[in-house]
Scaffold this active site. Structure first.
Site, PDB file in Angstrom:
ATOM      1  N   ASP A 193     -47.245 -46.255  -6.462  1.00  0.00           N
ATOM      2  CA  ASP A 193     -46.532 -45.408  -5.494  1.00  0.00           C
ATOM      3  C   ASP A 193     -46.692 -43.916  -5.836  1.00  0.00           C
ATOM      4  OD1 ASP A 193     -44.285 -43.974  -4.179  1.00  0.00           O
ATOM      5  OD2 ASP A 193     -43.661 -45.985  -3.571  1.00  0.00           O
ATOM      6  N   HIS A 207     -39.454 -48.786  -9.710  1.00  0.00           N
ATOM      7  CA  HIS A 207     -38.663 -47.799  -8.968  1.00  0.00           C
ATOM      8  C   HIS A 207     -37.976 -48.460  -7.788  1.00  0.00           C
ATOM      9  CE1 HIS A 207     -41.482 -47.339  -5.481  1.00  0.00           C
ATOM     10  NE2 HIS A 207     -42.291 -47.898  -6.345  1.00  0.00           N
ATOM     11  N   ARG A 216     -44.923 -41.498  -5.300  1.00  0.00           N
ATOM     12  CA  ARG A 216     -43.696 -40.760  -5.610  1.00  0.00           C
ATOM     13  C   ARG A 216     -43.243 -40.939  -7.055  1.00  0.00           C
ATOM     14  NH1 ARG A 216     -40.335 -43.664  -1.023  1.00  0.00           N
ATOM     15  NH2 ARG A 216     -41.462 -45.372  -2.025  1.00  0.00           N
ATOM     16  N   CYS A 230     -45.822 -48.211 -11.118  1.00  0.00           N
ATOM     17  CA  CYS A 230     -46.242 -48.547  -9.755  1.00  0.00           C
ATOM     18  C   CYS A 230     -47.229 -47.496  -9.257  1.00  0.00           C
ATOM     19  CB  CYS A 230     -45.031 -48.612  -8.828  1.00  0.00           C
ATOM     20  SG  CYS A 230     -45.472 -49.153  -7.155  1.00  0.00           S
ATOM     21  N   CYS A 257     -39.253 -49.875  -3.845  1.00  0.00           N
ATOM     22  CA  CYS A 257     -40.665 -50.187  -4.095  1.00  0.00           C
ATOM     23  C   CYS A 257     -41.210 -51.045  -2.941  1.00  0.00           C
ATOM     24  CB  CYS A 257     -40.794 -50.940  -5.416  1.00  0.00           C
ATOM     25  SG  CYS A 257     -42.494 -51.392  -5.818  1.00  0.00           S
TER      26      CYS A 257
END
Ligand code: CO
Length: 209
Positions: free
Chosen positions: A44, A98, A46, A42, A101
């Site tokens: 993302d 994750h 993080r 992803c 998400c």
């Protein structure tokens, strides 16, 4: 200090640190890449592939998009996949989702998000496919977690459906496929689905070469 300048300064410090440990580090790094892994994760912020697996530059070939999707019409993903499988000959492909998400969460709502609806539609298809199973889960967070896992498993199967992967399986008995979910609450990765090379078939998506 302007925020972006901090990144440039950190880069200078990182490069100096690497050289201090090994004066030939960048000479070796610049020669070639020979990664064993393709990571589809992803976007993302993080979930940085190398950071959470303690990997080094050169270890992982990385593609990231919203909600770690393998979309068969996505020329970007397909180009990365073809290069990783046919040229780099990676041994493993990891799809890493994750929990929490944002992409998966958005796809579970009925909101109109504009252009990104088109991308989220791919996740909505997974949601709809497993709708009954998911709505047997009363707890909203657990249902959300389950869709994150199901979505990863679906993307692993999307990889298996490609001629790129099937041809490689026939030719060299890899790559193996691994579906993972990063648990953002304690930093550990959960294995959701593994498919060893060649150990997946479908009467519909199997191709004869
Ligand atoms: Co995400």
């Amino acid at each position: 200090m302007k925020e972006y300048k901090k990144l440039l300064l950190s880069n200078k410090a990182w490069a100096a640190e690497r050289l201090e440990l090994d004066a030939t580090y960048f000479d070796n790094l610049s020669k070639e890449q020979n990664p064993l892994f393709l990571w589809i994760g992803c976007a993302d912020s993080r979930v940085p592939a190398e950071e959470i697996t303690h990997a080094d530059p050169g270890d992982i070939f990385v593609h990231r998009n919203v909600a770690n999707m393998v979309v068969h019409t996505d020329i970007n993903l397909l180009s990365v996949l073809q290069y990783a499988v046919e040229v780099l000959e990676v041994k493993h492909i990891i799809v890493c989702g994750h929990y929490n998400c944002g992409g998966v969460k958005a796809a579970m709502t009925n909101h109109d998000f504009g252009l990104i609806n088109k991308w989220l539609r791919n996740i909505k298809e997974v949601y709809e496919k497993h709708f009954t199973e998911l709505h047997n889960i009363d707890d909203e967070q657990l249902r959300f977690n389950k869709l994150v896992e199901l979505n990863v498993a679906e993307q692993i199967q999307n990889l298996a459906k490609t001629t790129i992967v099937q041809k490689a399986w026939q030719k060299r008995q890899f790559p193996h496929l691994h579906g993972w979910v990063f648990d953002i609450h304690h930093g550990q990765i959960k294995e959701v689905l593994n498919i060893n090379a060649g150990e997946w078939t479908s009467p519909v998506f199997h191709y004869d070469f």
